[in-house]
Design an enzyme around this catalytic site. Structure first.
Site: not given
Ligand code: CIR
Length: 257
Positions: A165, A252
């Site tokens: 990511h 996250c």
């Protein structure tokens, strides 16, 4: 700027089966993951936010990573369409929590064939950088850009080469300070910031979070901790060893807004 709220979800027992690019690190220990998660929640609270703790969801091994199924901004929230098949259903499970904080007309959706995960989206004031990754596709970025513009914000795409990511390798610490690791050290997109380069050996710790003036740094990364302190921030460390085994970091694990 101040965050007032966080949303987190407790890790489930199936966290051991979360998606990973690093099986050599071994599987997460569920009990330890729970403990680390509880410590994480305490750290967030110390930064002056209330924390909504959602119950574990055994159907989705990666569901503690609530950053991916939603994006929260000051003007709207966006339910994403996660590109990882085993995670796609998480989008339906985050909606009720989002509805507690946002009016229906301010809740938007990324829809197929667009895919997008929140870990690919980084907020810098009213501008959002979005990584084009294996999880986030061109159509997803197109939809996100239109949604953000509709709500008075802007968006630009950052092509990713190696990382899972966008925020795996770059994170904004406010005050023009940008933590950069690996491929992000040289990307022109971030040239205008005060870049703090992270050594390869500590690249995992590029994923720090700014929380109302305090920066939370993963435990065990002395070079990054020293660099962040050197910028003048108060710091806290939280051990995330079990989440690291399945490619998860500090950002996250929460939605912050
Ligand atoms: C996954 O592969 O989806 C999870 N094991 C890790 C998700 C990390 N989330 C993030 O970077 N925002």
């Amino acid at each position: 700027k101040k965050f007032n709220h966080c949303i987190v979800r407790k890790p489930c027992k199936a966290v051991c089966d979360g998606i990973t690019s690093a099986p050599e690190l071994g599987k997460p220990d569920y009990e330890l993951a729970l403990k680390q998660h509880a410590t994480y929640i305490e750290a967030l609270k110390k930064c002056g936010v209330d924390v909504l703790v959602l119950e574990a969801d055994e159907r989705y091994p990666d569901s503690c990573f609530v950053e991916d199924p939603a994006i929260v901004t000051k003007n709207c929230a966006i339910i994403t369409n996660p590109g990882a098949a085993s995670r796609n259903g998480e989008k339906a499970e985050i909606v009720d929590a989002i509805k507690k904080f946002y009016k229906d007309e301010d809740i938007e959706h990324i829809v197929a064939p667009g895919t997008l995960e929140g870990g690919d989206v980084m907020m810098v004031g009213d501008h959002f950088y979005v990584g084009r990754s294996a999880r986030t596709n061109e159509e997803g970025i197109k939809q996100l850009t239109a949604i953000l513009e509709k709500h008075g914000m802007t968006c630009s795409e950052v092509p990713l080469e190696k990382v899972l990511h966008l925020k795996t390798g770059v994170n904004y610490l406010e005050n023009n300070n940008m933590l950069v690791a690996g491929e992000f050290v040289t990307k022109p997109d971030f040239a205008k910031y005060n870049k703090v380069e992270i050594p390869e050996s500590e690249s995992y710790a590029a994923n720090c979070i700014w929380m109302n003036g305090t920066v939370i740094v993963p435990e065990g990364y002395p070079a990054v901790l020293a660099a962040v302190k050197g910028l003048g921030y108060d710091t806290m460390t939280v051990d995330t060893s079990e989440f690291r085994k399945i490619d998860g970091g500090l950002s996250c694990l929460s939605l912050r807004f």
